[in-house]
Design a protein around this motif. Structure first.
Motif, PDB file in Angstrom:
ATOM      1  N   VAL A  68      42.812  63.445  49.106  1.00  0.00           N
ATOM      2  CA  VAL A  68      43.765  63.829  48.074  1.00  0.00           C
ATOM      3  C   VAL A  68      43.326  63.270  46.730  1.00  0.00           C
ATOM      4  N   CYS A  69      42.861  62.028  46.710  1.00  0.00           N
ATOM      5  CA  CYS A  69      42.431  61.413  45.442  1.00  0.00           C
ATOM      6  C   CYS A  69      41.243  62.148  44.837  1.00  0.00           C
ATOM      7  N   GLY A  70      40.237  62.393  45.638  1.00  0.00           N
ATOM      8  CA  GLY A  70      39.055  63.092  45.139  1.00  0.00           C
ATOM      9  C   GLY A  70      39.353  64.523  44.732  1.00  0.00           C
ATOM     10  N   THR A  71      40.318  65.155  45.413  1.00  0.00           N
ATOM     11  CA  THR A  71      40.726  66.514  45.057  1.00  0.00           C
ATOM     12  C   THR A  71      41.440  66.530  43.704  1.00  0.00           C
ATOM     13  N   ALA A  72      42.340  65.569  43.470  1.00  0.00           N
ATOM     14  CA  ALA A  72      43.031  65.485  42.176  1.00  0.00           C
ATOM     15  C   ALA A  72      42.022  65.258  41.057  1.00  0.00           C
ATOM     16  N   TRP A  73      41.024  64.430  41.320  1.00  0.00           N
ATOM     17  CA  TRP A  73      39.969  64.178  40.335  1.00  0.00           C
ATOM     18  C   TRP A  73      39.203  65.469  40.043  1.00  0.00           C
ATOM     19  N   LYS A  74      38.804  66.171  41.099  1.00  0.00           N
ATOM     20  CA  LYS A  74      38.029  67.403  40.943  1.00  0.00           C
ATOM     21  C   LYS A  74      38.823  68.490  40.222  1.00  0.00           C
ATOM     22  N   ARG A  75      40.094  68.643  40.585  1.00  0.00           N
ATOM     23  CA  ARG A  75      40.937  69.676  39.967  1.00  0.00           C
ATOM     24  C   ARG A  75      41.432  69.272  38.579  1.00  0.00           C
ATOM     25  N   ALA A  76      41.371  67.972  38.287  1.00  0.00           N
ATOM     26  CA  ALA A  76      41.893  67.430  37.024  1.00  0.00           C
ATOM     27  C   ALA A  76      43.377  67.714  36.865  1.00  0.00           C
ATOM     28  N   GLU A  77      44.093  67.594  37.992  1.00  0.00           N
ATOM     29  CA  GLU A  77      45.536  67.818  37.968  1.00  0.00           C
ATOM     30  C   GLU A  77      46.201  67.016  39.085  1.00  0.00           C
ATOM     31  N   THR A  78      47.497  66.812  38.908  1.00  0.00           N
ATOM     32  CA  THR A  78      48.279  66.098  39.915  1.00  0.00           C
ATOM     33  C   THR A  78      48.330  66.907  41.200  1.00  0.00           C
ATOM     34  N   VAL A  79      48.212  66.201  42.317  1.00  0.00           N
ATOM     35  CA  VAL A  79      48.305  66.830  43.633  1.00  0.00           C
ATOM     36  C   VAL A  79      49.438  66.152  44.400  1.00  0.00           C
ATOM     37  N   ILE A  80      50.374  66.974  44.869  1.00  0.00           N
ATOM     38  CA  ILE A  80      51.484  66.500  45.701  1.00  0.00           C
ATOM     39  C   ILE A  80      51.255  67.020  47.110  1.00  0.00           C
ATOM     40  N   VAL A  81      51.305  66.102  48.084  1.00  0.00           N
ATOM     41  CA  VAL A  81      51.102  66.485  49.479  1.00  0.00           C
ATOM     42  C   VAL A  81      52.326  66.043  50.286  1.00  0.00           C
ATOM     43  N   PRO A  82      53.181  66.990  50.684  1.00  0.00           N
ATOM     44  CA  PRO A  82      54.398  66.638  51.428  1.00  0.00           C
ATOM     45  C   PRO A  82      54.123  66.085  52.829  1.00  0.00           C
ATOM     46  N   ASP A  83      52.999  66.523  53.435  1.00  0.00           N
ATOM     47  CA  ASP A  83      52.621  66.067  54.777  1.00  0.00           C
ATOM     48  C   ASP A  83      51.104  65.897  54.796  1.00  0.00           C
ATOM     49  N   GLY A  97      57.543  64.373  52.717  1.00  0.00           N
ATOM     50  CA  GLY A  97      58.187  65.059  51.609  1.00  0.00           C
ATOM     51  C   GLY A  97      58.816  64.174  50.559  1.00  0.00           C
ATOM     52  N   THR A  98      58.253  63.018  50.321  1.00  0.00           N
ATOM     53  CA  THR A  98      58.846  62.072  49.370  1.00  0.00           C
ATOM     54  C   THR A  98      58.732  62.525  47.926  1.00  0.00           C
ATOM     55  N   PHE A  99      57.646  63.159  47.560  1.00  0.00           N
ATOM     56  CA  PHE A  99      57.339  63.417  46.154  1.00  0.00           C
ATOM     57  C   PHE A  99      57.622  64.855  45.753  1.00  0.00           C
ATOM     58  N   ASP A 100      58.062  65.027  44.503  1.00  0.00           N
ATOM     59  CA  ASP A 100      58.398  66.350  43.997  1.00  0.00           C
ATOM     60  C   ASP A 100      58.001  66.461  42.526  1.00  0.00           C
ATOM     61  N   GLU A 101      58.454  67.533  41.888  1.00  0.00           N
ATOM     62  CA  GLU A 101      58.091  67.776  40.497  1.00  0.00           C
ATOM     63  C   GLU A 101      58.625  66.693  39.559  1.00  0.00           C
ATOM     64  N   MET A 102      59.767  66.087  39.895  1.00  0.00           N
ATOM     65  CA  MET A 102      60.283  65.003  39.071  1.00  0.00           C
ATOM     66  C   MET A 102      59.320  63.824  39.079  1.00  0.00           C
ATOM     67  N   ASP A 103      58.823  63.477  40.270  1.00  0.00           N
ATOM     68  CA  ASP A 103      57.834  62.398  40.356  1.00  0.00           C
ATOM     69  C   ASP A 103      56.607  62.762  39.531  1.00  0.00           C
ATOM     70  N   GLN A 104      56.136  63.988  39.677  1.00  0.00           N
ATOM     71  CA  GLN A 104      54.958  64.428  38.927  1.00  0.00           C
ATOM     72  C   GLN A 104      55.175  64.244  37.432  1.00  0.00           C
ATOM     73  N   HIS A 105      56.273  64.756  36.919  1.00  0.00           N
ATOM     74  CA  HIS A 105      56.556  64.681  35.488  1.00  0.00           C
ATOM     75  C   HIS A 105      56.637  63.225  35.020  1.00  0.00           C
ATOM     76  N   CYS A 106      57.391  62.413  35.716  1.00  0.00           N
ATOM     77  CA  CYS A 106      57.597  61.025  35.295  1.00  0.00           C
ATOM     78  C   CYS A 106      56.332  60.181  35.449  1.00  0.00           C
ATOM     79  N   LEU A 107      55.601  60.396  36.525  1.00  0.00           N
ATOM     80  CA  LEU A 107      54.364  59.628  36.722  1.00  0.00           C
ATOM     81  C   LEU A 107      53.290  60.049  35.725  1.00  0.00           C
TER      82      LEU A 107
END
Length: 161
Positions: A83-98, A138-148
């Motif tokens: 997930v970390c390397g994918t977020a780096w490659k995509r240059a965007e936040t990645v949320i993984v519910p499972d 399923g802990t993380f959502d768009e609110m987490d994304q925006h605030c983080l």
């Protein structure tokens, strides 16, 4: 300033609203990137009680473990991997519910069930990622994304990175 965190009771939005100005204050005038990351990871872990909160810094063609709160972790992650390397490659936040449903997930700890990874950008270049794991699905959502994303922007705005 005394380094004391005031943690709001209440819902996620209220906790972020209380935490954001406190993190901004912690970072104000700090010039050391490791110190800024360490305090941010601690503040997030204290406020939300997530299983693992930390940073991986871009060093060459790898993400290298930086300041974190939680159990021991993977030390190095390749570009595009997990997930970390994918977020780096995509240059965007990645949320993984499972995380078990994420192809190529790197299981640094089998207790991790969901994850969010937020790139830290400076001058348009990714220099680190904030990685947060939960032991609940399923802990993380768009609110987490925006605030983080707002929170990691403070790192570079205050020249802590």
């Amino acid at each position: 300033m005394a380094e004391e965190l005031r943690i709001a009771a209440g819902n996620k939005a209220e906790r972020y609203a209380t935490l954001l100005p406190q993190v901004a204050s912690l970072l104000e005038g700090e010039t050391d990137r490791i110190a800024g990351m360490a305090n941010m990871a601690a503040a997030l872990a204290q406020t939300f009680g997530w299983f693992w909160v930390g940073f991986y810094r871009v060093i060459g063609d790898q993400l290298v473990l930086g300041p974190f709160q939680g159990s021991i972790a993977c030390t190095r992650i390749a570009f595009g991997k997990g997930v970390c390397g994918t977020a780096w490659k995509r240059a965007e936040t990645v949320i993984v519910p499972d995380v078990d449903a994420f192809p190529g997930h790197i299981a640094c700890n089998s207790a991790s069930r969901s994850e969010i990874v937020v790139p830290v950008k400076e001058a348009g270049k990714i220099i680190a990622v904030l990685d947060i794991d939960s032991d609940q699905l399923g802990t993380f959502d768009e609110m987490d994304q925006h605030c983080l994303e707002q929170m990691v922007a403070l790192l570079t705005a205050h020249k802590a990175i």
